[in-house]
Write a protein that holds these residues in place. Sequence first.
Motif, PDB file in Angstrom:
ATOM      1  N   ILE A  80     -27.287  28.446  49.060  1.00  0.00           N
ATOM      2  CA  ILE A  80     -27.728  29.273  47.781  1.00  0.00           C
ATOM      3  C   ILE A  80     -29.062  28.248  47.186  1.00  0.00           C
ATOM      4  O   ILE A  80     -28.487  27.140  46.667  1.00  0.00           O
ATOM      5  CB  ILE A  80     -26.547  29.450  47.067  1.00  0.00           C
ATOM      6  CG1 ILE A  80     -25.420  30.242  47.930  1.00  0.00           C
ATOM      7  CG2 ILE A  80     -27.102  30.166  45.562  1.00  0.00           C
ATOM      8  CD1 ILE A  80     -24.175  30.517  47.091  1.00  0.00           C
ATOM      9  N   LEU A 104     -33.748  37.515  43.087  1.00  0.00           N
ATOM     10  CA  LEU A 104     -32.604  37.131  43.979  1.00  0.00           C
ATOM     11  C   LEU A 104     -33.011  37.845  45.361  1.00  0.00           C
ATOM     12  O   LEU A 104     -33.027  39.128  45.444  1.00  0.00           O
ATOM     13  CB  LEU A 104     -31.145  37.819  43.311  1.00  0.00           C
ATOM     14  CG  LEU A 104     -30.080  37.312  43.905  1.00  0.00           C
ATOM     15  CD1 LEU A 104     -29.023  37.382  42.944  1.00  0.00           C
ATOM     16  CD2 LEU A 104     -29.770  38.137  44.834  1.00  0.00           C
ATOM     17  N   VAL A 106     -31.970  37.549  49.652  1.00  0.00           N
ATOM     18  CA  VAL A 106     -31.223  37.028  50.526  1.00  0.00           C
ATOM     19  C   VAL A 106     -32.003  37.472  51.908  1.00  0.00           C
ATOM     20  O   VAL A 106     -32.304  38.590  52.508  1.00  0.00           O
ATOM     21  CB  VAL A 106     -29.898  38.097  50.629  1.00  0.00           C
ATOM     22  CG1 VAL A 106     -28.772  37.575  52.011  1.00  0.00           C
ATOM     23  CG2 VAL A 106     -29.122  38.085  49.099  1.00  0.00           C
ATOM     24  N   ILE A 111     -29.532  32.692  50.445  1.00  0.00           N
ATOM     25  CA  ILE A 111     -29.481  33.237  49.153  1.00  0.00           C
ATOM     26  C   ILE A 111     -30.402  32.397  48.129  1.00  0.00           C
ATOM     27  O   ILE A 111     -30.048  31.507  47.712  1.00  0.00           O
ATOM     28  CB  ILE A 111     -28.113  33.496  48.461  1.00  0.00           C
ATOM     29  CG1 ILE A 111     -27.219  34.334  49.433  1.00  0.00           C
ATOM     30  CG2 ILE A 111     -28.170  34.311  47.085  1.00  0.00           C
ATOM     31  CD1 ILE A 111     -25.768  34.374  49.174  1.00  0.00           C
ATOM     32  N   PHE A 128     -25.342  38.250  40.865  1.00  0.00           N
ATOM     33  CA  PHE A 128     -24.724  37.831  42.095  1.00  0.00           C
ATOM     34  C   PHE A 128     -23.387  37.999  41.994  1.00  0.00           C
ATOM     35  O   PHE A 128     -22.624  38.510  43.117  1.00  0.00           O
ATOM     36  CB  PHE A 128     -24.995  36.312  42.122  1.00  0.00           C
ATOM     37  CG  PHE A 128     -24.301  35.220  43.280  1.00  0.00           C
ATOM     38  CD1 PHE A 128     -25.153  35.338  44.426  1.00  0.00           C
ATOM     39  CD2 PHE A 128     -23.091  35.278  43.391  1.00  0.00           C
ATOM     40  CE1 PHE A 128     -24.485  34.761  45.461  1.00  0.00           C
ATOM     41  CE2 PHE A 128     -22.345  34.528  44.273  1.00  0.00           C
ATOM     42  CZ  PHE A 128     -23.356  34.231  45.510  1.00  0.00           C
ATOM     43  N   PHE A 141     -22.125  39.636  51.505  1.00  0.00           N
ATOM     44  CA  PHE A 141     -23.183  39.573  50.492  1.00  0.00           C
ATOM     45  C   PHE A 141     -24.467  40.385  51.118  1.00  0.00           C
ATOM     46  O   PHE A 141     -24.373  40.219  52.341  1.00  0.00           O
ATOM     47  CB  PHE A 141     -23.917  38.224  50.160  1.00  0.00           C
ATOM     48  CG  PHE A 141     -24.499  38.061  48.878  1.00  0.00           C
ATOM     49  CD1 PHE A 141     -23.677  38.115  47.486  1.00  0.00           C
ATOM     50  CD2 PHE A 141     -25.900  38.386  48.608  1.00  0.00           C
ATOM     51  CE1 PHE A 141     -24.169  38.062  46.319  1.00  0.00           C
ATOM     52  CE2 PHE A 141     -26.500  38.582  47.417  1.00  0.00           C
ATOM     53  CZ  PHE A 141     -25.814  38.336  46.399  1.00  0.00           C
ATOM     54  N   LYS A 145     -33.074  42.221  47.934  1.00  0.00           N
ATOM     55  CA  LYS A 145     -34.115  41.545  47.203  1.00  0.00           C
ATOM     56  C   LYS A 145     -34.290  42.237  45.842  1.00  0.00           C
ATOM     57  O   LYS A 145     -34.456  43.470  45.564  1.00  0.00           O
ATOM     58  CB  LYS A 145     -35.513  41.604  47.855  1.00  0.00           C
ATOM     59  CG  LYS A 145     -36.616  40.836  46.810  1.00  0.00           C
ATOM     60  CD  LYS A 145     -37.939  40.912  47.666  1.00  0.00           C
ATOM     61  CE  LYS A 145     -38.686  40.054  46.853  1.00  0.00           C
ATOM     62  NZ  LYS A 145     -40.390  40.158  47.456  1.00  0.00           N
TER      63      LYS A 145
END
Length: 173
Positions: A80, A104, A106, A111, A128, A141, A145
Amino acid sequence: MQRNQLIIFPEPQIMEVGEGRLFLGSREKGNSVILLSEVKEELQAYAGEIIKRSIAESIVGKDSCAIAEKDEGETEKIIISLERVPCNFSFGEDVINSDQAYILEVSKNIISIKAKSAAGFLYAAQTFKQLLELEDETLYFPVVKIIDWPQFKYRGLYMESKWGPDLMTLDDW
């Protein structure tokens, strides 16, 4: 809930949902080691703590997910990254209030959260928390995007009752 129907409040300005999801931890499937990138500012660190707590509170059972500050040689890692971007970084042409904006994103095992300010990191951490998916005691998760920013300078929520805001009491809630 289908993967392409993520519900986030407030709804992000731009959200692209990809295929698949990241495994974060479970009793049956073993541990993931989550590496939180080094942070240098207090509010950035606070956003990191929100992320750590939300993962720890979501997984059922002890020792299902380890959160570490450095790589200790475990095989499955999720990184992360909390990265502060320069003040002249552009989130896009249409982005107003970019000081509170964040990205954010992934990918395979990363992440990534990028923001210009502590406020951006705080809003990204709240998003999140909403994206964590607990299914059959396993935490995932989604691959997603998100680029988000407030439409107005001040964030808020207006709620009106059928009686009007001036006639409501706390008991009405």
